[in-house]
Write a protein that holds these residues in place. Structure first.
Motif, PDB file in Angstrom:
ATOM      1  N   ALA A  19       0.833  -1.205   0.000  1.00  0.00           N
ATOM      2  CA  ALA A  19       0.000   0.000   0.000  1.00  0.00           C
ATOM      3  C   ALA A  19       0.869   1.257   0.000  1.00  0.00           C
ATOM      4  O   ALA A  19       0.550   2.241  -0.684  1.00  0.00           O
ATOM      5  CB  ALA A  19      -0.938  -0.009   1.205  1.00  0.00           C
ATOM      6  N   MET A  20       1.949   1.236   0.743  1.00  0.00           N
ATOM      7  CA  MET A  20       2.851   2.389   0.789  1.00  0.00           C
ATOM      8  C   MET A  20       3.510   2.610  -0.575  1.00  0.00           C
ATOM      9  O   MET A  20       3.697   3.738  -1.010  1.00  0.00           O
ATOM     10  CB  MET A  20       3.922   2.207   1.873  1.00  0.00           C
ATOM     11  CG  MET A  20       3.375   2.278   3.280  1.00  0.00           C
ATOM     12  SD  MET A  20       2.614   3.874   3.655  1.00  0.00           S
ATOM     13  CE  MET A  20       4.019   4.924   3.653  1.00  0.00           C
ATOM     14  N   GLU A  22       2.196   1.861  -3.505  1.00  0.00           N
ATOM     15  CA  GLU A  22       1.179   2.471  -4.356  1.00  0.00           C
ATOM     16  C   GLU A  22       0.987   3.944  -4.009  1.00  0.00           C
ATOM     17  O   GLU A  22       0.819   4.784  -4.884  1.00  0.00           O
ATOM     18  CB  GLU A  22      -0.142   1.705  -4.225  1.00  0.00           C
ATOM     19  CG  GLU A  22      -0.092   0.318  -4.827  1.00  0.00           C
ATOM     20  CD  GLU A  22      -1.369  -0.463  -4.581  1.00  0.00           C
ATOM     21  OE1 GLU A  22      -2.433   0.152  -4.410  1.00  0.00           O
ATOM     22  OE2 GLU A  22      -1.281  -1.701  -4.556  1.00  0.00           O
ATOM     23  N   TRP A  23       1.009   4.262  -2.717  1.00  0.00           N
ATOM     24  CA  TRP A  23       0.863   5.646  -2.275  1.00  0.00           C
ATOM     25  C   TRP A  23       2.015   6.496  -2.799  1.00  0.00           C
ATOM     26  O   TRP A  23       1.806   7.614  -3.261  1.00  0.00           O
ATOM     27  CB  TRP A  23       0.794   5.685  -0.750  1.00  0.00           C
ATOM     28  CG  TRP A  23       0.615   7.061  -0.196  1.00  0.00           C
ATOM     29  CD1 TRP A  23       1.537   7.794   0.463  1.00  0.00           C
ATOM     30  CD2 TRP A  23      -0.553   7.891  -0.283  1.00  0.00           C
ATOM     31  NE1 TRP A  23       1.017   9.018   0.811  1.00  0.00           N
ATOM     32  CE2 TRP A  23      -0.266   9.097   0.354  1.00  0.00           C
ATOM     33  CE3 TRP A  23      -1.812   7.719  -0.848  1.00  0.00           C
ATOM     34  CZ2 TRP A  23      -1.185  10.134   0.452  1.00  0.00           C
ATOM     35  CZ3 TRP A  23      -2.738   8.749  -0.750  1.00  0.00           C
ATOM     36  CH2 TRP A  23      -2.413   9.940  -0.107  1.00  0.00           C
ATOM     37  N   CYS A  24       3.222   5.974  -2.767  1.00  0.00           N
ATOM     38  CA  CYS A  24       4.381   6.704  -3.285  1.00  0.00           C
ATOM     39  C   CYS A  24       4.232   6.983  -4.778  1.00  0.00           C
ATOM     40  O   CYS A  24       4.564   8.068  -5.247  1.00  0.00           O
ATOM     41  CB  CYS A  24       5.674   5.934  -3.010  1.00  0.00           C
ATOM     42  SG  CYS A  24       6.166   5.972  -1.282  1.00  0.00           S
ATOM     43  N   LEU A  26       1.416   7.370  -6.382  1.00  0.00           N
ATOM     44  CA  LEU A  26       0.419   8.439  -6.503  1.00  0.00           C
ATOM     45  C   LEU A  26       1.022   9.798  -6.165  1.00  0.00           C
ATOM     46  O   LEU A  26       0.721  10.799  -6.820  1.00  0.00           O
ATOM     47  CB  LEU A  26      -0.778   8.152  -5.597  1.00  0.00           C
ATOM     48  CG  LEU A  26      -1.688   7.004  -6.035  1.00  0.00           C
ATOM     49  CD1 LEU A  26      -2.730   6.712  -4.958  1.00  0.00           C
ATOM     50  CD2 LEU A  26      -2.364   7.345  -7.348  1.00  0.00           C
TER      51      LEU A  26
END
Length: 138
Positions: A19-20, A22-24, A26
């Motif tokens: 998840a982190m 993917e967040w990076c 974005l």
């Protein structure tokens, strides 16, 4: 039988690392969008409204190319944008319509653009004019 891809990572059973990641991604995309300033976006939207070019990542890349080429020629695109916004809009519009994007990108990448842009760039004459003005001779 579940595959190894279905099993959670032993050190990340909740998938937080994924998840982190993917967040990076974005956040990087948001930063790239922020890098396209309002005036550049206006130029792209005007070109799109005129039906001359699509708006999108490719258009943003082309507009960034003219700024990079100008820096290679010791011209300050930000100063020209501030002092001569219409000139900068014309340069960006010509860049948006350019058919030599691959060559331009290659020349910028290898650092030969300042010596070769006159062979392919639709902005060669206006850029030469700006360079002469910068040197103080018209």
């Amino acid at each position: 039988m579940p595959s190894s891809a279905d099993k959670p990572e032993p050190f990340d059973p909740l998938g937080i690392a994924a998840a982190m990641g993917e967040w990076c991604c974005l956040l990087k995309a948001a930063q790239e969008l922020r890098d396209v300033d309002a005036e550049m976006m206006d130029t792209m939207l005007e070109a799109d409204a005129a039906g001359t070019t699509p708006v999108g990542p490719e258009a943003a890349t082309k507009v960034r190319s003219i700024a990079n080429l100008m820096r290679s020629l010791n011209l300050d695109p930000e100063a020209i944008r501030r002092n001569e916004p219409e000139t900068m809009r014309r340069l960006e519009a010509a860049c948006l319509g350019c058919t030599e994007r691959r060559r331009c990108a290659r020349e910028l990448w290898v650092g030969t653009d300042a010596g070769t842009y006159q062979e392919f760039c639709p902005n060669a004459a206006p850029l030469d004019h700006l360079r002469r003005l910068r040197r103080g001779s018209c």
